[in-house]
Design a protein around this motif. Structure first.
Motif, PDB file in Angstrom:
ATOM      1  N   LEU A   1       0.823  -1.205   0.000  1.00  0.00           N
ATOM      2  CA  LEU A   1       0.000   0.000   0.000  1.00  0.00           C
ATOM      3  C   LEU A   1       0.862   1.262   0.000  1.00  0.00           C
ATOM      4  CD1 LEU A   1      -2.841   1.336   0.350  1.00  0.00           C
ATOM      5  CD2 LEU A   1      -2.393   1.228   2.805  1.00  0.00           C
ATOM      6  N   ILE A   2       1.844   1.298   0.869  1.00  0.00           N
ATOM      7  CA  ILE A   2       2.702   2.480   0.979  1.00  0.00           C
ATOM      8  C   ILE A   2       3.498   2.702  -0.293  1.00  0.00           C
ATOM      9  CG2 ILE A   2       4.709   3.430   2.188  1.00  0.00           C
ATOM     10  CD1 ILE A   2       3.544   2.156   4.749  1.00  0.00           C
ATOM     11  N   VAL A   3       4.075   1.638  -0.834  1.00  0.00           N
ATOM     12  CA  VAL A   3       4.863   1.770  -2.061  1.00  0.00           C
ATOM     13  C   VAL A   3       3.991   2.277  -3.207  1.00  0.00           C
ATOM     14  CG1 VAL A   3       6.120   0.475  -3.827  1.00  0.00           C
ATOM     15  CG2 VAL A   3       6.634   0.107  -1.405  1.00  0.00           C
ATOM     16  N   GLN A   4       2.809   1.703  -3.367  1.00  0.00           N
ATOM     17  CA  GLN A   4       1.929   2.136  -4.456  1.00  0.00           C
ATOM     18  C   GLN A   4       1.473   3.581  -4.245  1.00  0.00           C
ATOM     19  OE1 GLN A   4       1.540   0.364  -7.195  1.00  0.00           O
ATOM     20  NE2 GLN A   4       0.374   2.009  -8.113  1.00  0.00           N
ATOM     21  N   ALA A   5       1.208   3.969  -3.004  1.00  0.00           N
ATOM     22  CA  ALA A   5       0.813   5.352  -2.714  1.00  0.00           C
ATOM     23  C   ALA A   5       1.936   6.321  -3.071  1.00  0.00           C
ATOM     24  CB  ALA A   5       0.425   5.488  -1.244  1.00  0.00           C
ATOM     25  N   GLU A   6       3.173   5.923  -2.792  1.00  0.00           N
ATOM     26  CA  GLU A   6       4.320   6.772  -3.139  1.00  0.00           C
ATOM     27  C   GLU A   6       4.501   6.847  -4.654  1.00  0.00           C
ATOM     28  OE1 GLU A   6       7.558   5.138  -0.872  1.00  0.00           O
ATOM     29  OE2 GLU A   6       6.918   6.177   0.947  1.00  0.00           O
ATOM     30  N   ILE A   7       4.328   5.733  -5.352  1.00  0.00           N
ATOM     31  CA  ILE A   7       4.432   5.721  -6.811  1.00  0.00           C
ATOM     32  C   ILE A   7       3.398   6.673  -7.419  1.00  0.00           C
ATOM     33  CG2 ILE A   7       4.014   4.309  -8.876  1.00  0.00           C
ATOM     34  CD1 ILE A   7       5.313   1.970  -7.311  1.00  0.00           C
ATOM     35  N   LEU A   8       2.186   6.663  -6.856  1.00  0.00           N
ATOM     36  CA  LEU A   8       1.125   7.529  -7.358  1.00  0.00           C
ATOM     37  C   LEU A   8       1.284   8.970  -6.891  1.00  0.00           C
ATOM     38  CD1 LEU A   8      -1.941   5.156  -6.884  1.00  0.00           C
ATOM     39  CD2 LEU A   8      -0.741   5.711  -9.012  1.00  0.00           C
ATOM     40  N   ASP A   9       2.264   9.219  -6.024  1.00  0.00           N
ATOM     41  CA  ASP A   9       2.545  10.558  -5.515  1.00  0.00           C
ATOM     42  C   ASP A   9       1.301  11.187  -4.877  1.00  0.00           C
ATOM     43  OD1 ASP A   9       4.267  12.681  -4.962  1.00  0.00           O
ATOM     44  OD2 ASP A   9       3.788  13.719  -6.840  1.00  0.00           O
ATOM     45  N   LEU A  10       0.704  10.426  -3.948  1.00  0.00           N
ATOM     46  CA  LEU A  10      -0.470  10.940  -3.249  1.00  0.00           C
ATOM     47  C   LEU A  10      -0.132  12.208  -2.483  1.00  0.00           C
ATOM     48  CD1 LEU A  10      -2.312   7.843  -1.717  1.00  0.00           C
ATOM     49  CD2 LEU A  10      -2.767   9.029  -3.862  1.00  0.00           C
ATOM     50  N   ALA A  11      -1.133  13.026  -2.284  1.00  0.00           N
ATOM     51  CA  ALA A  11      -0.983  14.264  -1.523  1.00  0.00           C
ATOM     52  C   ALA A  11      -0.488  13.949  -0.110  1.00  0.00           C
ATOM     53  CB  ALA A  11      -2.323  14.987  -1.456  1.00  0.00           C
ATOM     54  N   PRO A  12       0.225  14.886   0.524  1.00  0.00           N
ATOM     55  CA  PRO A  12       0.750  14.649   1.876  1.00  0.00           C
ATOM     56  C   PRO A  12      -0.316  14.218   2.892  1.00  0.00           C
ATOM     57  CG  PRO A  12       1.767  16.601   0.954  1.00  0.00           C
ATOM     58  CD  PRO A  12       0.691  16.166  -0.023  1.00  0.00           C
TER      59      PRO A  12
END
Length: 84
Positions: free
Chosen positions: A33-44
């Motif tokens: 989940l964290i890796v995919q969220a970082e790849i998608l560059d989610l808002a802070p």
């Protein structure tokens, strides 16, 4: 930042993240989940929600429950949307 009752530009991003993760899987672990969220560059703010999850494996329903609880605790459900 004062949110009031508007929808952020990032509204629905968590739902798209969940949909993508469970496209072909029944369970994920927190690191996925964290890796995919970082790849998608989610808002802070959304990264903060993702990082609040405790370590472990999640099926879709348990992940959504955890994310929605964190969104509710921050009062961000209306701003960013909840997940199903």
């Amino acid at each position: 930042m004062e949110y009031g009752s508007f929808q952020a530009e990032e509204f629905g991003d968590l739902q798209r993240l969940v949909d993508g993760l469970f496209y072909d899987r029944r369970a994920i672990d927190r690191l996925d989940l964290i890796v995919q969220a970082e790849i998608l560059d989610l808002a802070p703010d959304l990264m903060e929600i993702v990082n609040l999850l405790p370590p472990g494996y999640y099926d879709r329903q348990s992940l959504c429950d955890q994310l929605n609880s964190a969104l509710a605790a921050h009062g961000w459900g209306a701003v960013y949307g909840t997940v199903e």
